[in-house]
Structure formats: C-alpha cells, structure tokens
Write an enzyme that holds these catalytic residues in place. Structure first.
Site: not given
Ligand code: PEP
Ligand code: MG
Length: 541
Positions: A188, A295, A332, A431, A455, A465, A502
């Site tokens: 992230h 987010r 979200r 996800e 995810d 990840r 997204c």
């Molecule tokens: C994802 O998992 O692709 C997503 C958009 O959520 P985040 O990256 O915040 O986990």
């Molecule tokens: Mg995610």
C-alpha cells in the site's frame, strides 16, 4: 556520480537534496564522534538556524500578541548569542568527542548552575527558556521528519522502509520524491505513492547510505534508477525527461471534458481512487467522473495515536461529496489490517497479517468503529451522490449483517433528525475467490460491485502482496485472475447491476481493451492516471 538501481513504483522524475526520514525523536543517544571539527560546525549551523527561527517567531508574536509577550523569543536569542553558551558546547564536543545533541542537553543543565552565566541575569526565572533553547537546538540537530516538512525547502526523502502509515502523511508540496532500501512493489506504500503522484524508487538495498544526506539526488521513477551527485550530462538528460513528462501531462489536458469512448462508440466510465482529504483536489484537477474508491482506512492511519472522531471523518466525506457534485463518491468502509495498520487502533499480533484480521471482519470485531463510520458516511450522503462499499467480502451472511447494521444506524440518525439519503446505494468489493464464486447471489443483495484486483491476485495465487521475495510470482494477468474477472462481470450483469475495477490492474493500459470487451462499466485509477487512460480508450478501434 553514484548510480543505484531499484524497483519503480510511481512514475516521474524528482531532483533535489536528499534527507533521511527519522521517525520521531525519542531519546538522545550518546555517540562518540571521530571528526570533532565537523561536529562543532554542525552545532554552529544549528545555532544559526535556531537564531533565525527565533527571529521569525519574535516578529510573528509582536504582530499577534504584542511586544511585551514577544520578548521571550528575543531573550532566547540572546541566550544563544552569549559567548559562554557557545564556548561551553564547543569545548565539550572538543574535549569529550561527543555528538552535539548529547552535549547540548548536558551543557544546558550545567549552565543552569553556572555562576558566570547567572551573573548575566540569565538563570533566575529563565530555567525554562534555557531548556527550551536547548530543545530547539536538539530538534534542529536531529531534524525530525515532521519538522522538515514544516520548515524546509522541498526535498527528496530516503528511508530504510516506508510503511503506509508514514507514506499517507507525506506532504506532496515538500516531498519531491522518495527512495527506500526495502519495500514491496504491491504494497500500500506503492499504492499511496501513485495516488499522491510522488516519483519513487524502492528496494535499493544497503547501498543507499546515510552519508548521502544533503547530497543532490535524482529519482527516475520511470526506470527505477537513482543518481547521487549526478554529473552534468545526467542532470541535463533527467531535467529534459522531467520537462517531457510535464509536457506530456499538459498535452493530455486537451482531453479534459471529452468522453471515454472508443472509435467504434463503446463507452466506459473513469473514476479516481483517493485516500486523504488532499487527494480530493487532485480528482477535481484530473477530470475523473467521480471517486470510484475512497480508501477511508487512510484517514485512521494519518492521525498517529489519536482516533479521528465521527465528525472529523464526516467533514472529509462531506468535502468529497460536495466537490463531486452529482458524480458518484464510493466510500469504502475502512479496510484496516494487512499492511494497513493504524497506530490508533489495536488489532493485536497476527502471524499472517495478509490473511489476518482484515476489512469487514475488523469492523465486526470493533463495532463502535463500524457504527461511527456508517454514521459519518450516511451523514455525508445528504451532501452529494455518496455510495457505500464493504471491503473483503467472503459470504452472503457478512453482507446481510453489514446491511442490518447500516439499517440500525439509519434508524438512529432518523431519531436524531439528521439528514441522510435513506436509499444510499450499497456495493461490495470483489477481492476474494469466495466472493467471485458467490457473485451471482451477491448481485441479488447489493447495488454495485468493484473488483479489487490487488487482493484478488494475492488471494487467488496464495501469496502475500507485501512480500518482496514473491514479487516475481505476483501476476495479475494470471489466467485464473482474468477468468474470475470475466465470471463476476457476467454474474453481475445478469442481475442488471454495475461493475467497476478499482485495483491497480484498472490502470494497466495493456488490459483496457479486454475490460471494454467484457463489458466492465467503470475503471477507477489514481488521479494522475485518468487522462492517459482516457487517451488509451479513445485510441481503441
Ligand atoms: C484491491 O485489493 O485491489 C483494492 C483496490 O484494495 P486495496 O488495494 O486498498 O487493498
Ligand atoms: Mg483490497
């Protein structure tokens, strides 16, 4: 010139002086120094800086609270200017070969009982000022990162590793770019760097040395290269590359106001992803058709130990809602957990954070937090086209439970006579492979969907990840992931609902044609990726 190679996570060129990120100052360490002359010079520079800071404070205070009250800053300047003070510190550095921070702290204590110093009238009643001056010097010498952001010229930041909770606090007007020794491409931190549009290269390893502090550095976020003390040719070339980037962005501006439509007339919406109040402005500049993913967990990660209040989060959501007018704002519910840990929310130790307590499950465990968020989102729905989305869904029961809680919060707001949109659209993130498999059932339960490919890739391929050793196996183009995207899209459309993407794959221009072909309704990307995506769509036959 030193050239380092790392991993690119956010495009762009940054050129500036390098400053190492130090997490907030906790204790002053006693360190022996080899070069005492250099240490004395470091102290003298800090003293000059402290004097000029105090001058600014004096002028400001004269204007705001009057001369009598401002006199305290004048007096603190005088303390720094008396010879005894400087002499005491320089001689201690010289004799004891110790670091300036430690010496300043000890010298201040000694001066408080020094007879000569007392004769000058500095001690009686001014103990606090002497300690204050010492603290100012120590702060400048150890330059905590936040001080830099408040006071310095823009700089390029270096760190061993940056966590999302550090990155979310970066002030884009001060941090031109960043480089780190460690870190993972799919973390992230990388998502935040792209959302904020900060050029960055990570994973340089131990060759990124603290001795480069203060040197000129170029971050090439296009190639994943870093140049320290660049030669003239490299500097010129990189400046040209930077200008070309600016030119390219300007060129794309002509697409503002234009439709996201292919040559043959197929349309797709483009929205933007945000995480903080500051990002909302970038969305407005980007010409996105709304916010496809807010987010909201980042709002909890930028406040340190303090939990933001319902009202504080509501104000940010309201700003987003009002700024977007009729365009949708998908908020979200905070997706905490994994590498998104907020200091203000205790979640306990987890052996496998990537598959640990996360998303909606955190909300079920911490119901007060969940209720507070739902209230804030619902209250904001009175000011624009707000929609609510639940993260990390794995079952129909979870969705029903979340919706029941939402109804309970609505009843509470009604009793409190607070305005909100009683028909607020409800959506879920796809996800997890489980959500893919039950997407047909979910489509009868909610209004819209958004695929989180980050995810979904992690959980389909069974790899964390955030683990840089697994980067070569992290493949969002894996046929299993693409097949899942296709399955979900079909199931959702069969029920007449809409679907967006997204996750980061939404901005992958090699995938755009495929997404249009299978009928994805919307792509939501970082604000500065909106126009290049529009260009790609308009170029498709
Ligand atoms: C994802 O998992 O692709 C997503 C958009 O959520 P985040 O990256 O915040 O986990
Ligand atoms: Mg995610």
């Amino acid at each position: 010139m030193i050239t380092l190679t790392g991993k690119k996570i956010s495009e762009g060129i940054a050129i500036g002086k390098l400053a190492f990120y130090k997490r907030d100052l906790k204790e002053i360490k006693k360190i022996y120094v080899k070069d005492v002359e250099k240490e004395i010079q470091r102290f003298k520079r800090a003293r000059e800086k402290a004097i000029s800071e105090l001058k600014v404070l004096y002028d400001l205070s004269v204007r705001e609270v009057g001369e009598a009250n401002a006199a305290i800053f004048e007096m603190q300047q005088e303390i720094l200017e008396v010879q005894e003070f400087t002499d005491k510190i320089t001689s201690m550095i010289l004799e004891e070969k110790l670091n300036a921070e430690y010496v300043v702290q000890r010298a201040a204590e000694r001066l408080l009982s020094d007879a000569d110093f007392q004769k000058k009238g500095f001690n009686k009643g001014h103990e606090g000022d002497i300690r204050d001056v010492a603290l100012r010097l120590i702060r400048i010498l150890s330059r905590s990162f936040k001080d830099r952001m408040f006071m310095d010229e823009p700089f390029v930041m270096a760190a061993r590793e940056l966590y999302p909770s550090d990155t979310v606090q970066l002030d884009k007007t001060k941090v031109l770019g960043f480089v780190t020794m460690y870190g993972a491409i799919n973390s992230h931190t990388a998502v935040l760097a792209r959302t904020k549009g900060i050029p960055s290269v990570i994973g340089l390893g131990e060759v990124l040395k603290e001795e480069y502090e203060g040197k000129t550095i170029i971050v090439d976020g296009y190639e994943g290269k870093v140049y320290i003390e660049p030669d003239y040719t490299t500097l010129t070339k990189m400046k040209e590359r930077r200008d070309a980037g600016v030119h390219q962005t300007k060129n794309l501006e002509r697409l503002k106001g234009k439709e996201n439509v292919t040559q043959s007339g197929q349309k797709i919406d483009i929205c933007a992803n945000v995480g903080t109040r500051e990002d909302i402005e970038s969305v407005l500049r980007s010409d996105a058709g709304g916010i496809g993913l807010f987010r909201s967990e980042f709002l909890y990660m930028e406040t340190g130990n303090r939990i933001p209040t319902e009202d504080q989060i509501f104000q940010v959501y309201r700003l987003a809602a009002e700024s977007m007018g009729n365009n949708r704002v998908v908020i979200r519910v905070a997706d905490l957990g994994g590498d998104k840990m907020a200091q203000c929310i205790t979640m306990g130790h987890q052996n496998n954070p990537a598959i640990g307590l996360r998303g909606l499950r955190v909300m079920f465990e911490k119901e007060d937090l969940f209720l507070e968020q739902l209230r804030a989102i619902l209250r904001a729905s009175a000011y624009g086209n707000v929609q609510i989305m639940f993260p990390m869904i794995t079952s129909l029961e979870e969705v029903k439970r979340a919706k029941d809680t939402l109804e309970r919060v609505k009843r509470g707001l009604k009793e409190d006579k607070m305005p909100f949109n009683a028909n607020i659209p409800v959506g879920v993130m796809i996800e997890t492979p489980a959500a893919v498999m039950i997407s047909g059932e979910l489509a009868r339960e909610v209004d819209f969907f958004s695929i989180g490919t980050n995810d979904l890739t992690q959980l389909t391929l069974g790899l964390d990840r955030g683990n840089h050793k697994l980067e070569k196996y992290y493949d969002p183009h894996h046929p299993a992931v693409l097949k899942m995207i296709r399955i979900v899209t079909n199931n959702v459309h069969l029920e007449g609902k809409t679907i967006s993407i997204c996750g980061d794959l939404a901005a992958d221009l090699s995938m755009t044609e495929f997404f249009i072909q299978i009928g994805i309704d919307e792509l939501s990307v970082a604000p500065n990726q909106v126009l290049s995506l529009r260009k790609k769509i308009r170029d498709i036959q």
